[in-house]
Design a protein around this motif. Sequence first.
Motif, PDB file in Angstrom:
ATOM      1  N   GLY A 102     -27.137  12.854  37.896  1.00  0.00           N
ATOM      2  CA  GLY A 102     -27.462  13.681  38.613  1.00  0.00           C
ATOM      3  C   GLY A 102     -29.078  13.806  37.555  1.00  0.00           C
ATOM      4  O   GLY A 102     -30.269  14.674  37.515  1.00  0.00           O
ATOM      5  N   VAL A 103     -28.706  13.280  36.393  1.00  0.00           N
ATOM      6  CA  VAL A 103     -29.344  13.280  35.490  1.00  0.00           C
ATOM      7  C   VAL A 103     -30.470  12.339  35.388  1.00  0.00           C
ATOM      8  O   VAL A 103     -30.212  11.117  35.966  1.00  0.00           O
ATOM      9  CB  VAL A 103     -28.771  13.258  33.554  1.00  0.00           C
ATOM     10  CG1 VAL A 103     -27.689  14.612  33.631  1.00  0.00           C
ATOM     11  CG2 VAL A 103     -27.980  12.529  33.689  1.00  0.00           C
ATOM     12  N   ASN A 104     -31.539  12.606  34.452  1.00  0.00           N
ATOM     13  CA  ASN A 104     -32.788  11.834  33.826  1.00  0.00           C
ATOM     14  C   ASN A 104     -32.104  10.230  33.588  1.00  0.00           C
ATOM     15  O   ASN A 104     -30.767  10.279  32.605  1.00  0.00           O
ATOM     16  CB  ASN A 104     -33.823  12.396  33.287  1.00  0.00           C
ATOM     17  CG  ASN A 104     -34.684  13.205  33.235  1.00  0.00           C
ATOM     18  OD1 ASN A 104     -34.894  13.829  34.753  1.00  0.00           O
ATOM     19  ND2 ASN A 104     -34.878  14.180  32.935  1.00  0.00           N
ATOM     20  N   ILE A 105     -32.663   9.370  33.796  1.00  0.00           N
ATOM     21  CA  ILE A 105     -31.921   7.652  32.351  1.00  0.00           C
ATOM     22  C   ILE A 105     -33.329   7.520  32.374  1.00  0.00           C
ATOM     23  O   ILE A 105     -34.484   7.473  33.225  1.00  0.00           O
ATOM     24  CB  ILE A 105     -31.577   6.850  33.616  1.00  0.00           C
ATOM     25  CG1 ILE A 105     -32.267   6.765  34.810  1.00  0.00           C
ATOM     26  CG2 ILE A 105     -29.961   7.912  34.318  1.00  0.00           C
ATOM     27  CD1 ILE A 105     -31.244   5.570  35.492  1.00  0.00           C
ATOM     28  N   SER A 106     -32.994   6.147  31.030  1.00  0.00           N
ATOM     29  CA  SER A 106     -33.487   5.502  30.457  1.00  0.00           C
ATOM     30  C   SER A 106     -33.577   4.513  29.925  1.00  0.00           C
ATOM     31  O   SER A 106     -32.614   4.501  29.173  1.00  0.00           O
ATOM     32  CB  SER A 106     -34.702   6.860  29.498  1.00  0.00           C
ATOM     33  OG  SER A 106     -36.011   6.296  29.232  1.00  0.00           O
ATOM     34  N   GLN A 107     -34.093   3.576  29.477  1.00  0.00           N
ATOM     35  CA  GLN A 107     -34.232   2.140  28.666  1.00  0.00           C
ATOM     36  C   GLN A 107     -35.095   2.837  27.464  1.00  0.00           C
ATOM     37  O   GLN A 107     -34.710   1.310  26.571  1.00  0.00           O
ATOM     38  CB  GLN A 107     -34.025   1.360  28.685  1.00  0.00           C
ATOM     39  CG  GLN A 107     -32.593   0.550  30.179  1.00  0.00           C
ATOM     40  CD  GLN A 107     -32.796  -0.686  30.670  1.00  0.00           C
ATOM     41  OE1 GLN A 107     -33.547  -0.795  31.112  1.00  0.00           O
ATOM     42  NE2 GLN A 107     -31.451  -1.225  30.923  1.00  0.00           N
TER      43      GLN A 107
END
Length: 265
Positions: free
Chosen positions: A50-55
Amino acid sequence: MQEQLTIIGGGNLGKSIISGLVSSDIFNTSDITVVDKSFYNLSYVKDNLGVNISQDIITAIENVKWVILCVQPRQLEGVLNEIKDKVTKDQVFISTVTGTSIEEINQLLPDNKVIRVMPNTGAAKKLSMTCISAGKDVKEELAIVEEIFKTIGETLVIEERLMQAATVLGASGIAFFLRFLRAMIQGGIQMGFHPHEAQIIAVQTAIGAATLVAENGTHPEREIDKVTTPQGCTIEGLNEMEHQGLSSSVIKGVMASYEKINTIK
């Protein structure tokens, strides 16, 4: 509640750290971001943790106080070169990277506080042994890093000169204990147990042995004395193992690993 945190690298260790953090109250899940090139890793942490994700690594470190470097040693220089012009001096970097000193990271990030940590794969079960080292003037930050890594097991603050040794004893040590465990299982099979039965007995016995030492605070030999009886089967087995070089082989193996790690770059 602390400031926002970004973990660069969503592999096995990164996932374990996140799992520990989301089960604590150190950070809100909304304050944790994981950046990784792998869509699979990002999908897993988003769906399961449930955490934020990013590339986008640059966006992921903006306005973030804590940055955990969870990448392979060969990837580190590229990552630091990519972010170094966007880093602000109040950001704290926590490195899990084997064999890379605080000084080496500060060569690319000269204005930032850096803390080194060495967890092990027990982190996946919140049973890691994490060794931590830091430079001067990081007392407050060091206390928070200890809090972070206590969510996945035990922590110990050590001098940085011992970090290579900690890697061998605490991280490679998982493999060393597992190899001994395998040998115990094989012995059990030879005595007549089915493999799954031998594994159940050996694994629980290993857990019991480690717990006795951990909770009683005794030296292993004190616990050994409680099991051995005069002319009994236990002392017979122990002596045969020593005649065959058990302790010597383990020490030599540990030292061979230590000599090797000091040549790895």
